[in-house]
Design a protein around this motif. Structure first.
Motif, mmCIF file in Angstrom:
data_model
loop_
_atom_site.group_PDB
_atom_site.id
_atom_site.type_symbol
_atom_site.label_atom_id
_atom_site.label_comp_id
_atom_site.label_asym_id
_atom_site.label_seq_id
_atom_site.Cartn_x
_atom_site.Cartn_y
_atom_site.Cartn_z
ATOM 1 N N LEU A 171 -3.473 -0.814 -15.633
ATOM 2 C CA LEU A 171 -3.378 0.425 -14.862
ATOM 3 C C LEU A 171 -3.072 1.572 -15.815
ATOM 4 O O LEU A 171 -2.110 1.509 -16.586
ATOM 5 C CB LEU A 171 -2.272 0.314 -13.807
ATOM 6 C CG LEU A 171 -2.199 -0.983 -12.981
ATOM 7 C CD1 LEU A 171 -1.124 -0.852 -11.921
ATOM 8 C CD2 LEU A 171 -3.541 -1.319 -12.357
ATOM 9 N N ASP A 172 -3.858 2.606 -15.779
ATOM 10 C CA ASP A 172 -3.672 3.759 -16.649
ATOM 11 C C ASP A 172 -2.703 4.717 -15.978
ATOM 12 O O ASP A 172 -3.088 5.576 -15.190
ATOM 13 C CB ASP A 172 -5.013 4.430 -16.927
ATOM 14 C CG ASP A 172 -4.891 5.558 -17.943
ATOM 15 O OD1 ASP A 172 -3.820 5.659 -18.585
ATOM 16 O OD2 ASP A 172 -5.845 6.333 -18.087
ATOM 17 N N ARG A 173 -1.427 4.574 -16.313
ATOM 18 C CA ARG A 173 -0.408 5.452 -15.755
ATOM 19 C C ARG A 173 0.118 6.330 -16.892
ATOM 20 O O ARG A 173 -0.668 6.803 -17.707
ATOM 21 C CB ARG A 173 0.656 4.612 -15.062
ATOM 22 C CG ARG A 173 -0.036 3.738 -13.974
ATOM 23 C CD ARG A 173 0.852 3.014 -13.047
ATOM 24 N NE ARG A 173 1.788 3.802 -12.285
ATOM 25 C CZ ARG A 173 1.497 4.487 -11.174
ATOM 26 N NH1 ARG A 173 0.262 4.550 -10.709
ATOM 27 N NH2 ARG A 173 2.441 5.127 -10.530
ATOM 28 N N ASP A 174 1.417 6.582 -16.984
ATOM 29 C CA ASP A 174 1.919 7.349 -18.122
ATOM 30 C C ASP A 174 1.619 6.610 -19.422
ATOM 31 O O ASP A 174 1.422 7.211 -20.472
ATOM 32 C CB ASP A 174 3.428 7.575 -17.983
ATOM 33 C CG ASP A 174 3.762 8.425 -16.773
ATOM 34 O OD1 ASP A 174 2.881 9.207 -16.354
ATOM 35 O OD2 ASP A 174 4.870 8.299 -16.242
ATOM 36 N N ALA A 175 1.612 5.288 -19.331
ATOM 37 C CA ALA A 175 1.202 4.397 -20.411
ATOM 38 C C ALA A 175 0.399 3.284 -19.750
ATOM 39 O O ALA A 175 0.433 3.132 -18.529
ATOM 40 C CB ALA A 175 2.431 3.834 -21.134
ATOM 41 N N PRO A 176 -0.346 2.500 -20.515
ATOM 42 C CA PRO A 176 -1.072 1.384 -19.891
ATOM 43 C C PRO A 176 -0.087 0.353 -19.353
ATOM 44 O O PRO A 176 0.794 -0.118 -20.070
ATOM 45 C CB PRO A 176 -1.908 0.817 -21.048
ATOM 46 C CG PRO A 176 -1.200 1.255 -22.290
ATOM 47 C CD PRO A 176 -0.583 2.577 -21.965
ATOM 48 N N VAL A 177 -0.198 0.034 -18.077
ATOM 49 C CA VAL A 177 0.731 -0.877 -17.416
ATOM 50 C C VAL A 177 -0.022 -2.135 -17.001
ATOM 51 O O VAL A 177 -1.058 -2.042 -16.338
ATOM 52 C CB VAL A 177 1.375 -0.202 -16.183
ATOM 53 C CG1 VAL A 177 2.263 -1.192 -15.434
ATOM 54 C CG2 VAL A 177 2.186 1.015 -16.610
ATOM 55 N N ALA B 77 0.813 -1.213 0.000
ATOM 56 C CA ALA B 77 0.000 0.000 0.000
ATOM 57 C C ALA B 77 0.849 1.267 0.000
ATOM 58 O O ALA B 77 0.343 2.356 -0.304
ATOM 59 C CB ALA B 77 -0.945 0.010 1.204
ATOM 60 N N ASP B 78 2.128 1.153 0.334
ATOM 61 C CA ASP B 78 3.016 2.312 0.301
ATOM 62 C C ASP B 78 3.412 2.698 -1.120
ATOM 63 O O ASP B 78 3.951 3.782 -1.341
ATOM 64 C CB ASP B 78 4.286 2.032 1.122
ATOM 65 C CG ASP B 78 4.013 2.009 2.622
ATOM 66 O OD1 ASP B 78 3.024 2.631 3.046
ATOM 67 O OD2 ASP B 78 4.772 1.352 3.348
ATOM 68 N N GLY B 79 3.168 1.807 -2.088
ATOM 69 C CA GLY B 79 3.538 2.091 -3.469
ATOM 70 C C GLY B 79 2.598 3.086 -4.119
ATOM 71 O O GLY B 79 1.426 3.203 -3.748
ATOM 72 N N ASP B 80 3.111 3.799 -5.124
ATOM 73 C CA ASP B 80 2.302 4.855 -5.743
ATOM 74 C C ASP B 80 1.213 4.317 -6.659
ATOM 75 O O ASP B 80 0.354 5.070 -7.115
ATOM 76 C CB ASP B 80 3.190 5.845 -6.501
ATOM 77 C CG ASP B 80 3.956 5.204 -7.656
ATOM 78 O OD1 ASP B 80 3.824 3.980 -7.875
ATOM 79 O OD2 ASP B 80 4.687 5.934 -8.346
ATOM 80 N N ALA B 81 1.224 3.012 -6.936
ATOM 81 C CA ALA B 81 0.193 2.428 -7.803
ATOM 82 C C ALA B 81 -0.898 1.724 -7.003
ATOM 83 O O ALA B 81 -1.772 1.081 -7.584
ATOM 84 C CB ALA B 81 0.830 1.450 -8.782
#
Length: 218
Positions: free
Chosen positions: A105-111, A74-78
Motif C-alpha cells: 500500500l502506497d501510504r506515507d511509506a510503502p506499507v 471498510a471503515d478504515g482509512d486504508a
C-alpha cells in the motif's frame, strides 16, 4: 549472513523444530490456501455479494457475519488500497530477509499487508504472523530506504483486517526468530506445546508427547 525467507522466520517463531522438518521436505501450497488467499483481492465484490454467492466460497463464517466484518474493515482509512493495492504479490529483498509481500500500500511509506488463511485470535494477531509482517515491513524499508512503522494483517476467510505497529516487542520477536532460523543446522530440542503439537503435521515424526485432556484436568 544469508537472507532468510519470510516463511522460515515465521515458522521459527512458531516452532524451530517444525522449521527443521520443513526444510527437508518440498511443501506444496494446498489449493484451499490459494483459494482463501484469493478472497483478499475481491473485497469490493464480496461486500455486496448475495448470501447465495458467498455460500459457494471458502469462508469460515456465515455470509452475514463475514460481511459484517468486512463492513467494519471498510471503515478504515486504508480500505480502498486494501481492495486495490498499488502492488500485488511483490517479491522484496531486505537486508536480512526476503519474500513475497501480498499487498503493498502506497501510504506515507510503502506499507505491507500480509494475508493469512487461518483463523485470527480474538484480538491482535498471532506472534508468528506478526513476525512475518515485521519481516515484510523491514524488507520494504530496506528497498525503499525509508522507515516503515506499521503493517496490515488480513484473515480473508473471516473478513477481518487488522493494523499493527512495529513496536519494540514485535521487532524483538522478529530478531529472535531470525537468529533461530539462521542457527538451525540440525533438529532443535523438542519444545512441547499441546495446542501447537496436536495440530502439527510432523507430530508423529517429531516424537513429542502431548497430554490427554484427562491428564490436563488432573
Amino acid at each position: 549472513m544469508s537472507k532468510r525467507p519470510f516463511h522460515e522466520i515465521e515458522t521459527a517463531a512458531y516452532c524451530p523444530r517444525k522449521l527443521y522438518y520443513q526444510r527437508r521436505d518440498t511443501v506444496d501450497v494446498p489449493d484451499r490456501v490459494v483459494d482463501r488467499r484469493e478472497l483478499a483481492f475481491e473485497y469490493d465484490r464480496l461486500l455486496d455479494a448475495s448470501p447465495t454467492d458467498l455460500a459457494d466460497l471458502p469462508l469460515e463464517l456465515s455470509p452475514e457475519e463475514f460481511q459484517a466484518n468486512l463492513e467494519r474493515a471498510a471503515d478504515g482509512d486504508a480500505w480502498s488500497q486494501l481492495c486495490t493495492p498499488d502492488e500485488r504479490e511483490r517479491l522484496v529483498e531486505g537486508k536480512d530477509c526476503r519474500g513475497v509481500v501480498h499487498k503493498v500500500l502506497d501510504r506515507d511509506a510503502p506499507v505491507p499487508s500480509m494475508v493469512f488463511t487461518g483463523a485470527p485470535p480474538n484480538q491482535g494477531v498471532w506472534e508468528p504472523q506478526s513476525v512475518r509482517a515485521v519481516a515484510a515491513a523491514k524488507a520494504l524499508a530496506w528497498e525503499h530506504e525509508t522507515a516503515v512503522d506499521r503493517a496490515f494483517v488480513e484473515y480473508p476467510a473471516y473478513g477481518i483486517v487488522r493494523e499493527i505497529g512495529l513496536t519494540t516487542r514485535r521487532k524483538a520477536a522478529y530478531r529472535r526468530a531470525l537468529r533461530m532460523a539462521r542457527a538451525i543446522d540440525g533438529p532443535p530440542p523438542r519444545l512441547r506445546n499441546d495446542a501447537k503439537c496436536d495440530a502439527c503435521e510432523y507430530r508423529a515424526e517429531c516424537g513429542v508427547k502431548t497430554r490427554s485432556l484427562r491428564s490436563l484436568l488432573g
